[in-house]
Enzyme design. Structure first.
Site, PDB file in Angstrom:
ATOM      1  N   ASP A  22       0.832  -1.207   0.000  1.00  0.00           N
ATOM      2  CA  ASP A  22       0.000   0.000   0.000  1.00  0.00           C
ATOM      3  C   ASP A  22       0.868   1.259   0.000  1.00  0.00           C
ATOM      4  O   ASP A  22       1.990   1.256   0.507  1.00  0.00           O
ATOM      5  CB  ASP A  22      -0.907  -0.022   1.243  1.00  0.00           C
ATOM      6  N   HIS A  39       1.984   3.326  -9.091  1.00  0.00           N
ATOM      7  CA  HIS A  39       1.803   1.890  -9.343  1.00  0.00           C
ATOM      8  C   HIS A  39       2.973   1.350 -10.157  1.00  0.00           C
ATOM      9  O   HIS A  39       3.464   0.251  -9.909  1.00  0.00           O
ATOM     10  CB  HIS A  39       0.479   1.627 -10.073  1.00  0.00           C
ATOM     11  N   LEU A 133      10.685 -20.508  -5.076  1.00  0.00           N
ATOM     12  CA  LEU A 133       9.795 -19.593  -4.358  1.00  0.00           C
ATOM     13  C   LEU A 133       8.398 -19.698  -4.963  1.00  0.00           C
ATOM     14  O   LEU A 133       8.253 -19.689  -6.186  1.00  0.00           O
ATOM     15  CB  LEU A 133      10.293 -18.143  -4.499  1.00  0.00           C
TER      16      LEU A 133
HETATM   17  C1  IPE Z   1      -5.425  -2.786  -0.070  1.00  0.00           C
HETATM   18  O1  IPE Z   1      -5.101  -1.446  -0.238  1.00  0.00           O
HETATM   19  C2  IPE Z   1      -5.400  -3.510  -1.367  1.00  0.00           C
HETATM   20  C3  IPE Z   1      -4.100  -3.618  -2.047  1.00  0.00           C
HETATM   21  C4  IPE Z   1      -2.951  -3.177  -1.628  1.00  0.00           C
HETATM   22  C5  IPE Z   1      -4.157  -4.277  -3.311  1.00  0.00           C
HETATM   23  P1  IPE Z   1      -6.214  -0.301  -0.305  1.00  0.00           P
HETATM   24  O2  IPE Z   1      -5.472   0.974  -0.429  1.00  0.00           O
HETATM   25  O3  IPE Z   1      -7.209  -0.615  -1.358  1.00  0.00           O
HETATM   26  O4  IPE Z   1      -6.913  -0.446   1.116  1.00  0.00           O
HETATM   27  P2  IPE Z   1      -7.870   0.574   1.899  1.00  0.00           P
HETATM   28  O5  IPE Z   1      -8.995   0.901   0.984  1.00  0.00           O
HETATM   29  O6  IPE Z   1      -7.058   1.790   2.240  1.00  0.00           O
HETATM   30  O7  IPE Z   1      -8.292  -0.168   3.130  1.00  0.00           O
HETATM   31  C1  IPE Z   2      -1.761   0.188  -3.300  1.00  0.00           C
HETATM   32  O1  IPE Z   2      -1.494   1.555  -3.305  1.00  0.00           O
HETATM   33  C2  IPE Z   2      -1.988  -0.347  -4.684  1.00  0.00           C
HETATM   34  C3  IPE Z   2      -3.363  -0.810  -4.935  1.00  0.00           C
HETATM   35  C4  IPE Z   2      -4.343  -0.818  -4.099  1.00  0.00           C
HETATM   36  C5  IPE Z   2      -3.623  -1.320  -6.267  1.00  0.00           C
HETATM   37  P1  IPE Z   2      -2.665   2.618  -3.266  1.00  0.00           P
HETATM   38  O2  IPE Z   2      -3.057   2.946  -4.668  1.00  0.00           O
HETATM   39  O3  IPE Z   2      -3.771   2.161  -2.393  1.00  0.00           O
HETATM   40  O4  IPE Z   2      -1.922   3.851  -2.631  1.00  0.00           O
HETATM   41  P2  IPE Z   2      -2.526   4.903  -1.594  1.00  0.00           P
HETATM   42  O5  IPE Z   2      -3.051   4.131  -0.423  1.00  0.00           O
HETATM   43  O6  IPE Z   2      -3.600   5.655  -2.308  1.00  0.00           O
HETATM   44  O7  IPE Z   2      -1.362   5.770  -1.233  1.00  0.00           O
HETATM   45 MG    MG Z   3      -4.146   2.398  -0.428  1.00  0.00          MG
END
Ligand code: IPE
Ligand code: IPE
Ligand code: MG
Length: 261
Positions: A22, A39, A133
């Site tokens: 995240d 991303h 792995l």
């Molecule tokens: C969780 O992250 C899902 C992934 C990293 C793929 P999110 O950014 O979607 O989670 P919330 O919405 O903050 O809980």
């Molecule tokens: C995690 O990073 C990637 C996915 C959920 C696909 P985020 O896109 O949720 O990044 P933040 O939380 O907005 O910083």
């Molecule tokens: Mg996120």
């Protein structure tokens, strides 16, 4: 005998690490870049993490790439994430294969675009005999979805008299979940600072050690993983036993539920 920190870490390497990657969006925002740049940068962190896990002889690495709730994001971000997934599979599968990585995808893949489903199937097929792995990518995955599809399958078997209701115990139920042939996660890592599970692996996290870091996923590197492993190595996994019980068996490897019975 004095045991060095590295040796302690070496003997307590988790067999299975599960990561919520995240913070990509915030990483990009800090740089005045579009979220999708975050991303993209996240893919490099995946590459580094995979290499590091191979080096450390971690058996399973599960990465949360796209949750069943992430469809709620702007359409353009979802499309770019899917494209990134396809192009990463295209560019990385051969190298993963050469490095002995077995790739698997968990989640409801029926909702993914056909070309992506085909790429996933091809990558899984190519790498199916690799043993170095196990790399598990959770895509359109949700812990509740996983439990529900398991419940449906068990209910179907009961209805068809394949199993009886009395047969349904932990093991029977678990065998219907996505990660059924792999050990449960020993270490859960979430980057990006949020302290929640966000519908990631639910059933199998019951006794997993949880580790949260404010490091944003694209910044997560070898040193960040070292820190997580060091933290993990200093935990005492008790599985309901007392410290004394666990310590009296300290010569054994990591205790598992039932091991001290
Ligand atoms: C969780 O992250 C899902 C992934 C990293 C793929 P999110 O950014 O979607 O989670 P919330 O919405 O903050 O809980
Ligand atoms: C995690 O990073 C990637 C996915 C959920 C696909 P985020 O896109 O949720 O990044 P933040 O939380 O907005 O910083
Ligand atoms: Mg996120």
């Amino acid at each position: 005998m004095q045991v060095s920190r590295n040796e302690i870490i070496a003997v307590q390497i988790p067999r299975h690490i599960a990561i919520i990657m995240d913070g990509n969006g915030r990483w990009a925002k800090k740089r005045f870049l579009p979220r999708t740049a975050g991303h993209q940068a996240g893919v490099s962190a995946v590459r580094k993490t995979v290499e590091y896990c191979i080096q450390k002889s971690v058996a399973v690495l599960t990465l949360f790439a796209f949750s069943s709730e992430n469809w709620r994001r702007p359409q353009q971000e979802v499309s770019i994430l899917m494209e990134l997934f396809i192009s990463t599979l295209e560019h990385e599968t051969e190298k993963l294969h050469q490095n002995g990585v077995r790739l698997r995808v968990i989640g409801d893949r029926g909702a993914l675009a056909r070309p992506l489903q085909d790429k996933i199937a091809a990558s899984e097929q190519l790498t199916r005999n690799n043993q170095k792995l196990n790399l598990v990518i959770a895509t359109n995955y949700g812990g509740r979805w996983d439990i529900l599809q398991g419940v449906r399958e068990v209910a179907r078997k009961v209805k068809e008299n394949v199993i009886s209701i009395a047969d349904i115990d932990d093991q029977v139920f678990e065998s219907h979940l996505s990660l059924s042939d792999l050990p449960e996660p020993d270490l859960f890592i979430r980057t990006g600072g949020e302290q929640r599970i966000s519908n990631f692996v639910l059933w199998q996290l019951a006794y997993t050690e949880l580790y949260f870091t404010t490091t944003l996923w694209p910044d997560f590197d070898e040193q960040s993983l070292e820190l997580a492993l060091e933290d993990y190595a200093n935990r005492q996994r008790r599985f309901g036993y007392t410290s004394e019980q666990v310590e009296s068996r300290a010569n054994q490897s990591v205790p598992q539920p039932g091991l001290l019975d």
